[in-house]
Design an enzyme around this catalytic site. Sequence first.
Site, PDB file in Angstrom:
ATOM      1  CB  CYS A 122     -20.484  33.997 -28.342  1.00  0.00           C
ATOM      2  SG  CYS A 122     -18.527  33.068 -28.595  1.00  0.00           S
ATOM      3  CG  HIS A 258     -19.837  36.003 -32.093  1.00  0.00           C
ATOM      4  ND1 HIS A 258     -18.510  36.374 -31.224  1.00  0.00           N
ATOM      5  CD2 HIS A 258     -19.459  35.154 -31.922  1.00  0.00           C
ATOM      6  CE1 HIS A 258     -18.145  35.990 -31.016  1.00  0.00           C
ATOM      7  NE2 HIS A 258     -18.206  34.946 -31.732  1.00  0.00           N
ATOM      8  CG  ASN A 289     -14.387  34.644 -30.684  1.00  0.00           C
ATOM      9  OD1 ASN A 289     -15.281  35.453 -29.890  1.00  0.00           O
ATOM     10  ND2 ASN A 289     -14.723  32.921 -31.822  1.00  0.00           N
TER      11      ASN A 289
END
Length: 333
Positions: A122, A258, A289
Amino acid sequence: MAKIKPGKGAPYARILGVGGYRPTRVVPNEVILETIDSSDEWIRSRSGIETRHWASSEETVAAMSVEASGKAIADAGIDAARIGAVVVATVSHFKQTPAVATQIADLLGTDKAAAFDISAGCAGFGYGLTLAKGMVVEGSAEYVLVIGVERLSDLTDLEDRATAFLFGDGAGAVVVGPSREPAIGPTVWGSEGDKSEVIKQTVAWTDYRDGEVEKFPAITQEGQAVFRWAVFEMAKVAQQALDAAGITSDDLDVFIPHQANVRIIDSMVKTLKLPEHVTVARDIRTTGNTSAASIPLAMERLLATGEAKSGDTALVIGFGAGLVYAATVVTLP
């Protein structure tokens, strides 16, 4: 001893254009509830996620990247042939070699651009952005395309109550090029490998190949450990990025973390004591996500909706499997 000449790059680098692509299929929480014992209210309260996008067989990592990149290149106002390097951050391209970046560079019509993939979970977009800045300033490329792209639906265990609802697919891209003034700040990045078991792939590909396990590998995580680390440690990293850029939270216009979890985002906002005027990206609500793609996708949406504007000062921070992280302050294109 011969003297090596320095590169002839730009004095500084900046993001010149941004583009995003979300798969056409929108998946509500009700679909996730078909395979786990939970509720829509629980998923929303724990993560903030209402829907996510899942890719079709045609929406490959390369295809989504090309769509997002085409928009970023057009937004930057340059021709694809001027792209000198293509950097792709992803953990969901399932061919070990060649790098998907080489295919993307060819499909976009670059002139034999350098092309490579990076695996930093990420935080991948932040890692790629830092490399791009270095290439532009050093002079090895005038323009660099940085792509964050994932098909995490391929790595999701739909029976895992802790993660089945989290992940989505998509691609985000930016063009980094020369600037006459600083527009990408110093990067604060690092890794904590002693915590590598907190977010990981369930088993190795070879275990699946050799028949040692029957279930296809997926991503799993220890939710509480990830939450504590992200909230307490990443807020410190975000503050260090502000300090490195020589600004305070009062100078910020936008915060783009993020998109891991709305509770993590809200906790970081509180810990950093961000002023009310700062626009905070919460793209996770409808995108899920998307790991390396989450920051450029959130950036693209904020600019497209007018919630952020060109020239705004934004703090971006990515963090995830490794555990790895990267934070910097940028001027939005």
